[in-house]
Design an enzyme around this catalytic site. Structure first.
Site, PDB file in Angstrom:
ATOM      1  NE  ARG A 150      -2.024  -1.434   3.623  1.00  5.16           N
ATOM      2  CZ  ARG A 150      -2.525  -1.540   4.849  1.00  5.16           C
ATOM      3  NH1 ARG A 150      -3.800  -1.278   5.071  1.00  5.16           N
ATOM      4  NH2 ARG A 150      -1.752  -1.894   5.858  1.00  5.16           N
ATOM      5  CG  ASP A 196       1.717   6.318   3.278  1.00  5.87           C
ATOM      6  OD1 ASP A 196       0.886   5.443   3.581  1.00  5.87           O
ATOM      7  OD2 ASP A 196       2.796   6.467   3.876  1.00  5.87           O
ATOM      8  NE  ARG A 233       6.772  10.634   3.020  1.00  3.14           N
ATOM      9  CZ  ARG A 233       5.588  11.001   3.507  1.00  3.14           C
ATOM     10  NH1 ARG A 233       4.583  10.127   3.518  1.00  3.14           N
ATOM     11  NH2 ARG A 233       5.413  12.222   3.979  1.00  3.14           N
TER      12      ARG A 233
END
Length: 268
Positions: free
Chosen positions: A50, A52, A197
């Protein structure tokens, strides 16, 4: 029912992430709607990983079950005709044996793109993160090598991460310059929430000279998210590809040639 596997490319700028949400647009919801029109029955798709809100995919891998008989070309061209311009199916094929988009995967590759120049871009603002400070890509690459192997990545996971274990196996971290872009290619068996990130935020601080090259090693030892750098913005992040055992016959991104030999030989 027979299972179909798709490779999906998307620009995540307009979506609240991959996963279906009741009151926000998602990539999953849009894709399921288009697939259901071609299959002529409700379709549920499951993905390899998945993404974001605002995160993109060069090649997300998904599967769905259907009793509709369609040529692979029809799944590509037919479904694309019902998709918006920012989502595209790039290939389709029948699943082999017990294939599962998420649980059959043994490695995932992400690419983070940084536009490193004095001015923002009018063209690439949605697919890259802008950094006006000069970046030393070589030092960023050196710093990334401290993350290789199996580690506790607590310092690099979001505080809201729900994974039961912070341990992940990092296969490679490559940082290189392509003219005005600095690119980070990163591959592991799996990733924690915001892990890429957060790693990027640390490498950016090293590249700007704010932290020493061995800072990632210290952060691994500290196991404290608050000690690390800020989370890098989502728009520079792309799910690059997913690596599966060979017998599933899933197309592989060329970057997976960098995987260690023991991973590439795995056929579990």
């Amino acid at each position: 029912m027979p299972r179909i596997v798709l490779g999906v490319e998307y620009d995540g700028s307009a979506y609240a992430g991959w996963q279906f949400q009741q009151h926000s647009p998602s990539v999953q919801a849009v894709l399921q709607s288009a697939l259901s029109r071609i299959a002529q029955h409700p379709v549920t798709v499951l993905c390899a990983g998945r993404t974001d809100a605002g995160v993109h995919a060069l090649e997300q891998v998904v599967h769905f079950d259907t009793d509709a008989v369609r040529d692979p070309r029809a799944w590509v061209l037919g479904v694309n005709s019902y998709l918006p311009d920012d989502i595209r199916i790039i290939w389709s094929q029948p699943a082999v044996a017990d294939f599962h988009a998420r649980y059959s995967a043994i490695a995932r590759f992400y690419r983070y793109i940084i536009l490193n120049r004095s001015m923002k871009s009018a063209l690439y603002g949605r697919q890259s993160t802008w950094c006006a400070y000069a970046l030393d890509a070589e030092k960023m690459h050196q710093a990334g090598q401290y993350l290789l192997g199996e580690h506790d990545f607590t310092s690099f996971r979001a505080q809201s991460c729900q994974s039961q274990s912070p341990s992940r196996l990092m296969h490679f971290v490559d940082v290189y310059r392509d003219e005005q872009r600095v690119i980070i290619d990163i591959c592991a068996n799996a990733f924690l929430h915001h892990m890429v990130r957060n790693i990027t935020g640390v490498l950016l601080d090293v590249g700007m000279g704010r932290q020493p090259v061995d800072w990632p090693l210290a952060l691994l030892a500290i196991k404290n998210r608050a000690a690390a750098a800020v989370t890098a913005p989502p728009q520079g992040l792309h799910l690059g590809g997913v690596y599966y055992p060979e017998h599933y016959q899933i197309p592989r991104h060329p970057v997976f040639a960098k995987l260690p030999a023991d991973v590439r030989r795995f056929d579990g």
